[in-house]
Design a protein around this motif. Structure first.
Motif, short mmCIF file in Angstrom:
data_model
loop_
_atom_site.label_atom_id
_atom_site.label_comp_id
_atom_site.label_asym_id
_atom_site.label_seq_id
_atom_site.Cartn_x
_atom_site.Cartn_y
_atom_site.Cartn_z
N HIS A 83 -0.86 -30.10 28.79
CA HIS A 83 0.65 -29.38 29.10
C HIS A 83 1.70 -30.23 28.98
O HIS A 83 2.69 -29.99 28.96
CB HIS A 83 0.58 -28.86 30.58
CG HIS A 83 0.21 -29.80 31.56
ND1 HIS A 83 -0.96 -30.24 32.23
CD2 HIS A 83 1.22 -30.69 32.61
CE1 HIS A 83 -0.71 -31.19 33.10
NE2 HIS A 83 0.57 -31.36 33.24
N ARG A 136 7.15 -28.23 22.49
CA ARG A 136 5.78 -27.52 22.77
C ARG A 136 5.40 -27.23 21.53
O ARG A 136 3.93 -27.28 21.11
CB ARG A 136 5.88 -26.30 23.67
CG ARG A 136 4.73 -25.65 24.12
CD ARG A 136 3.96 -26.65 24.95
NE ARG A 136 2.47 -26.10 25.66
CZ ARG A 136 1.64 -27.17 25.88
NH1 ARG A 136 1.74 -28.28 25.94
NH2 ARG A 136 0.45 -26.43 26.36
N GLU A 155 -2.22 -24.08 29.04
CA GLU A 155 -0.97 -23.36 29.21
C GLU A 155 -0.17 -23.44 27.79
O GLU A 155 0.84 -24.14 27.61
CB GLU A 155 0.01 -23.98 30.28
CG GLU A 155 -0.66 -23.93 31.64
CD GLU A 155 -0.78 -22.30 32.32
OE1 GLU A 155 -0.33 -21.48 31.47
OE2 GLU A 155 -1.56 -22.28 33.10
N THR A 158 3.79 -21.84 27.47
CA THR A 158 4.75 -22.72 28.20
C THR A 158 6.02 -23.12 27.69
O THR A 158 5.99 -23.89 26.46
CB THR A 158 4.28 -23.93 29.21
OG1 THR A 158 3.09 -23.57 29.91
CG2 THR A 158 5.17 -24.52 29.91
#
Length: 200
Positions: A83, A136, A155, A158
């Motif tokens: 993450h 990301r 994730e 995200t």
């Protein structure tokens, strides 16, 4: 981005197997007796409240954390995307991907990957100036540098906008069609058909 099905084909092939995994956090059992098998083309979704152990389980599967009980068998190379994006403040998306491509000895077309991930315009912008979604996308772009059958994603959606989410879903679909597999910790809607879900 096609994998070689002949390397990971057959009804009994398992790219990743875990049995009886258990983790303690102090005096608390984070999870216990977790087992899973991942075959080519499959996507396993990990569910659970914050603190339930989804990230820890992914780290155990990646070999980054040792479980108190159980074992993990890996029969194929994997990518791990946590993450945290792993970009240094001064690093640009292009420099980040170039660095990992050299480290892995991958002959990837970084410009093509930047374009595929919608990062052509901010390719040479330092990470400190990028949006959370752009950072990301850069982290997720690492899985395109080197063909590895198993993706372990924490994730993955995200901070992504609708376009970014669509790009990642397309990546996952192509990866699975090519014989790859995904294990992902996800909150909310998944966006792809999961082979199965594990709730911690």
């Amino acid at each position: 981005m096609q994998l070689r099905p002949r390397d990971y084909s057959g009804d009994d092939v398992r790219l990743l197997t875990a049995s009886g995994l258990g983790i303690l956090r102090g005096e608390r059992v984070l999870f216990d007796a977790v087992s899973l098998e991942v075959a080519p083309g499959e996507a396993v979704v990990l569910r659970g409240a914050n603190g339930a152990g989804k990230t820890t389980l992914l780290r155990v599967l990646a070999g980054l954390t040792r479980a108190e009980t159980g074992e993990v068998s890996r029969t194929a190379p994997h990518h791990w995307v946590g993450h945290r994006e792993g970009l240094k403040p001064h690093e640009t998306p292009r420099a980040h991907l170039d660095l990992w491509a050299r480290a892995w000895g991958a002959g990837a077309d970084v410009d093509a990957i930047l374009n595929e991930m919608g990062l052509s315009r901010p390719a040479d912008v330092a990470a400190r100036y990028l949006s959370a979604g752009q950072r990301r996308r850069t982290a997720l772009a690492r899985v395109l540098l080197d063909k590895r059958p198993v993706w372990l994603l924490d994730e993955p959606f995200t901070a992504l906008d609708a376009e970014g989410r669509t790009r990642v879903l397309d990546m996952v679909a192509e990866h699975r069609q090519g014989g790859g597999a995904v294990v992902a910790a996800v909150h909310g809607e998944v966006g792809f058909i999961a082979s199965r879900e594990i709730t911690l």
